[in-house]
Design a protein around this motif. Structure first.
Motif, PDB file in Angstrom:
ATOM      1  N   ARG A 196      48.393  46.421  23.591  1.00 14.35           N
ATOM      2  CA  ARG A 196      47.337  45.485  23.978  1.00 14.35           C
ATOM      3  C   ARG A 196      47.846  44.426  24.951  1.00 14.35           C
ATOM      4  O   ARG A 196      47.116  43.932  25.810  1.00 14.35           O
ATOM      5  CB  ARG A 196      46.783  44.839  22.718  1.00 14.35           C
ATOM      6  N   LEU A 197      49.121  44.109  24.825  1.00  7.34           N
ATOM      7  CA  LEU A 197      49.735  43.105  25.686  1.00  7.34           C
ATOM      8  C   LEU A 197      49.655  43.500  27.160  1.00  7.34           C
ATOM      9  O   LEU A 197      49.625  42.631  28.043  1.00  7.34           O
ATOM     10  CB  LEU A 197      51.191  42.904  25.268  1.00  7.34           C
ATOM     11  N   ALA A 198      49.599  44.792  27.439  1.00  4.33           N
ATOM     12  CA  ALA A 198      49.537  45.265  28.830  1.00  4.33           C
ATOM     13  C   ALA A 198      48.299  44.731  29.542  1.00  4.33           C
ATOM     14  O   ALA A 198      48.370  44.336  30.711  1.00  4.33           O
ATOM     15  CB  ALA A 198      49.566  46.790  28.867  1.00  4.33           C
ATOM     16  N   LEU A 199      47.171  44.713  28.867  1.00  2.00           N
ATOM     17  CA  LEU A 199      45.943  44.199  29.478  1.00  2.00           C
ATOM     18  C   LEU A 199      46.085  42.716  29.807  1.00  2.00           C
ATOM     19  O   LEU A 199      45.721  42.275  30.897  1.00  2.00           O
ATOM     20  CB  LEU A 199      44.744  44.422  28.549  1.00  2.00           C
ATOM     21  N   PHE A 200      46.628  41.938  28.869  1.00  2.21           N
ATOM     22  CA  PHE A 200      46.818  40.508  29.117  1.00  2.21           C
ATOM     23  C   PHE A 200      47.827  40.290  30.251  1.00  2.21           C
ATOM     24  O   PHE A 200      47.653  39.387  31.059  1.00  2.21           O
ATOM     25  CB  PHE A 200      47.250  39.792  27.844  1.00  2.21           C
ATOM     26  N   HIS A 201      48.843  41.139  30.307  1.00  2.00           N
ATOM     27  CA  HIS A 201      49.816  41.050  31.387  1.00  2.00           C
ATOM     28  C   HIS A 201      49.128  41.282  32.733  1.00  2.00           C
ATOM     29  O   HIS A 201      49.343  40.540  33.685  1.00  2.00           O
ATOM     30  CB  HIS A 201      50.942  42.066  31.171  1.00  2.00           C
ATOM     31  N   PHE A 202      48.282  42.291  32.794  1.00  4.08           N
ATOM     32  CA  PHE A 202      47.575  42.573  34.042  1.00  4.08           C
ATOM     33  C   PHE A 202      46.671  41.413  34.437  1.00  4.08           C
ATOM     34  O   PHE A 202      46.670  40.977  35.587  1.00  4.08           O
ATOM     35  CB  PHE A 202      46.762  43.867  33.937  1.00  4.08           C
ATOM     36  N   ILE A 203      45.910  40.898  33.487  1.00  8.06           N
ATOM     37  CA  ILE A 203      44.971  39.817  33.784  1.00  8.06           C
ATOM     38  C   ILE A 203      45.699  38.581  34.310  1.00  8.06           C
ATOM     39  O   ILE A 203      45.341  38.028  35.360  1.00  8.06           O
ATOM     40  CB  ILE A 203      44.111  39.471  32.545  1.00  8.06           C
ATOM     41  N   LEU A 204      46.736  38.148  33.601  1.00  7.95           N
ATOM     42  CA  LEU A 204      47.463  36.952  34.038  1.00  7.95           C
ATOM     43  C   LEU A 204      48.143  37.172  35.386  1.00  7.95           C
ATOM     44  O   LEU A 204      48.067  36.314  36.279  1.00  7.95           O
ATOM     45  CB  LEU A 204      48.515  36.549  33.005  1.00  7.95           C
ATOM     46  N   SER A 205      48.796  38.307  35.539  1.00  9.51           N
ATOM     47  CA  SER A 205      49.512  38.578  36.787  1.00  9.51           C
ATOM     48  C   SER A 205      48.552  38.730  37.956  1.00  9.51           C
ATOM     49  O   SER A 205      48.823  38.235  39.059  1.00  9.51           O
ATOM     50  CB  SER A 205      50.371  39.836  36.644  1.00  9.51           C
ATOM     51  N   ALA A 206      47.444  39.410  37.739  1.00  8.56           N
ATOM     52  CA  ALA A 206      46.461  39.606  38.803  1.00  8.56           C
ATOM     53  C   ALA A 206      45.856  38.270  39.224  1.00  8.56           C
ATOM     54  O   ALA A 206      45.784  37.961  40.428  1.00  8.56           O
ATOM     55  CB  ALA A 206      45.368  40.572  38.343  1.00  8.56           C
ATOM     56  N   LEU A 207      45.442  37.480  38.251  1.00 12.87           N
ATOM     57  CA  LEU A 207      44.880  36.168  38.583  1.00 12.87           C
ATOM     58  C   LEU A 207      45.907  35.305  39.300  1.00 12.87           C
ATOM     59  O   LEU A 207      45.598  34.657  40.306  1.00 12.87           O
ATOM     60  CB  LEU A 207      44.383  35.461  37.323  1.00 12.87           C
ATOM     61  N   GLY A 208      47.131  35.293  38.796  1.00 12.49           N
ATOM     62  CA  GLY A 208      48.178  34.495  39.425  1.00 12.49           C
ATOM     63  C   GLY A 208      48.469  34.947  40.845  1.00 12.49           C
ATOM     64  O   GLY A 208      48.600  34.123  41.750  1.00 12.49           O
ATOM     65  N   ALA A 209      48.552  36.273  41.048  1.00 13.13           N
ATOM     66  CA  ALA A 209      48.883  36.801  42.375  1.00 13.13           C
ATOM     67  C   ALA A 209      47.776  36.538  43.391  1.00 13.13           C
ATOM     68  O   ALA A 209      48.047  36.465  44.589  1.00 13.13           O
ATOM     69  CB  ALA A 209      49.168  38.302  42.286  1.00 13.13           C
ATOM     70  N   ILE A 210      46.557  36.383  42.928  1.00  9.55           N
ATOM     71  CA  ILE A 210      45.434  36.089  43.830  1.00  9.55           C
ATOM     72  C   ILE A 210      45.281  34.574  44.036  1.00  9.55           C
ATOM     73  O   ILE A 210      45.144  34.098  45.161  1.00  9.55           O
ATOM     74  CB  ILE A 210      44.122  36.692  43.278  1.00  9.55           C
ATOM     75  N   ILE A 211      45.321  33.829  42.941  1.00  4.92           N
ATOM     76  CA  ILE A 211      45.080  32.386  43.010  1.00  4.92           C
ATOM     77  C   ILE A 211      46.247  31.642  43.659  1.00  4.92           C
ATOM     78  O   ILE A 211      46.032  30.692  44.418  1.00  4.92           O
ATOM     79  CB  ILE A 211      44.771  31.825  41.598  1.00  4.92           C
ATOM     80  N   LEU A 212      47.477  32.071  43.403  1.00  7.36           N
ATOM     81  CA  LEU A 212      48.639  31.354  43.940  1.00  7.36           C
ATOM     82  C   LEU A 212      48.627  31.259  45.466  1.00  7.36           C
ATOM     83  O   LEU A 212      48.725  30.150  46.006  1.00  7.36           O
ATOM     84  CB  LEU A 212      49.938  31.997  43.431  1.00  7.36           C
ATOM     85  N   PRO A 213      48.491  32.367  46.210  1.00 11.52           N
ATOM     86  CA  PRO A 213      48.487  32.212  47.668  1.00 11.52           C
ATOM     87  C   PRO A 213      47.288  31.423  48.196  1.00 11.52           C
ATOM     88  O   PRO A 213      47.415  30.661  49.166  1.00 11.52           O
ATOM     89  CB  PRO A 213      48.484  33.639  48.205  1.00 11.52           C
ATOM     90  N   VAL A 214      46.133  31.585  47.556  1.00  5.06           N
ATOM     91  CA  VAL A 214      44.966  30.798  47.970  1.00  5.06           C
ATOM     92  C   VAL A 214      45.263  29.310  47.755  1.00  5.06           C
ATOM     93  O   VAL A 214      44.991  28.472  48.617  1.00  5.06           O
ATOM     94  CB  VAL A 214      43.697  31.230  47.196  1.00  5.06           C
ATOM     95  N   GLY A 215      45.850  29.001  46.599  1.00  8.67           N
ATOM     96  CA  GLY A 215      46.203  27.620  46.300  1.00  8.67           C
ATOM     97  C   GLY A 215      47.243  27.062  47.250  1.00  8.67           C
ATOM     98  O   GLY A 215      47.175  25.898  47.651  1.00  8.67           O
ATOM     99  N   ILE A 216      48.207  27.889  47.629  1.00 11.64           N
ATOM    100  CA  ILE A 216      49.212  27.450  48.595  1.00 11.64           C
ATOM    101  C   ILE A 216      48.532  27.149  49.935  1.00 11.64           C
ATOM    102  O   ILE A 216      48.853  26.161  50.598  1.00 11.64           O
ATOM    103  CB  ILE A 216      50.332  28.492  48.743  1.00 11.64           C
ATOM    104  N   GLY A 217      47.581  27.987  50.316  1.00 12.11           N
ATOM    105  CA  GLY A 217      46.825  27.745  51.540  1.00 12.11           C
ATOM    106  C   GLY A 217      46.103  26.412  51.498  1.00 12.11           C
ATOM    107  O   GLY A 217      46.116  25.649  52.464  1.00 12.11           O
ATOM    108  N   LEU A 218      45.477  26.113  50.371  1.00 12.59           N
ATOM    109  CA  LEU A 218      44.793  24.817  50.226  1.00 12.59           C
ATOM    110  C   LEU A 218      45.776  23.660  50.243  1.00 12.59           C
ATOM    111  O   LEU A 218      45.475  22.599  50.805  1.00 12.59           O
ATOM    112  CB  LEU A 218      43.984  24.788  48.931  1.00 12.59           C
ATOM    113  N   ALA A 219      46.943  23.873  49.653  1.00  9.53           N
ATOM    114  CA  ALA A 219      47.959  22.819  49.656  1.00  9.53           C
ATOM    115  C   ALA A 219      48.451  22.549  51.076  1.00  9.53           C
ATOM    116  O   ALA A 219      48.600  21.400  51.484  1.00  9.53           O
ATOM    117  CB  ALA A 219      49.118  23.201  48.746  1.00  9.53           C
ATOM    118  N   VAL A 220      48.688  23.616  51.830  1.00  2.51           N
ATOM    119  CA  VAL A 220      49.201  23.476  53.193  1.00  2.51           C
ATOM    120  C   VAL A 220      48.139  22.887  54.126  1.00  2.51           C
ATOM    121  O   VAL A 220      48.420  21.985  54.906  1.00  2.51           O
ATOM    122  CB  VAL A 220      49.695  24.843  53.729  1.00  2.51           C
TER     123      VAL A 220
END
Length: 124
Positions: free
Chosen positions: A66-90
């Motif tokens: 079951r942990l695999a699904l949570f791993h995917f969700i957190l990693s996917a959200l992080g991988a999408i939100i992080l660069p967008v957030g960096i763009g907003l920061a810059v």
């Protein structure tokens, strides 16, 4: 989660396309302001998500947890939100979304670590 390896790999390629497209745009305009966004799309997105997917392919017993699904969700959200957030920061001086994305990404990495540790218990 069935086929989680493929979901990781598909998302990795989508983020690679975004990173490559941004790189081409930056190069053609000779404006490299968003280099950190480009780098995080390729590293957190393509490289890391791709490696997660290949790991799940190599160790299918991890995908059954079951942990695999949570791993995917957190990693996917992080991988999408992080660069967008960096763009907003810059561009706007607003780092909040980058911080949230970083924390989500870190949570995904921690879950991956737990998944890998479980392999040690299996083989012991």
């Amino acid at each position: 989660m069935k086929r989680i390896d493929v979901y990781f790999l598909l998302l990795a390629v989508v983020l690679l396309l975004a990173g490559a497209g941004l790189g081409i745009k930056m190069g053609s305009s000779e404006d490299f302001t968003l280099t950190p966004v480009h780098a995080h799309l390729n590293l957190a997105g393509w490289a890391s998500l791709g490696l997660f997917g290949l790991t799940y392919r190599a160790y299918p017993q991890l995908a059954e947890r079951r942990l695999a699904l949570f791993h995917f969700i957190l990693s996917a959200l992080g991988a999408i939100i992080l660069p967008v957030g960096i763009g907003l920061a810059v561009l706007k001086g607003q780092p909040a979304l980058a911080i949230i994305g970083s924390l989500l990404w870190f949570g995904g990495v921690l879950l991956f670590f737990v998944q890998l540790l479980s392999l040690l218990r299996e083989r012991a």
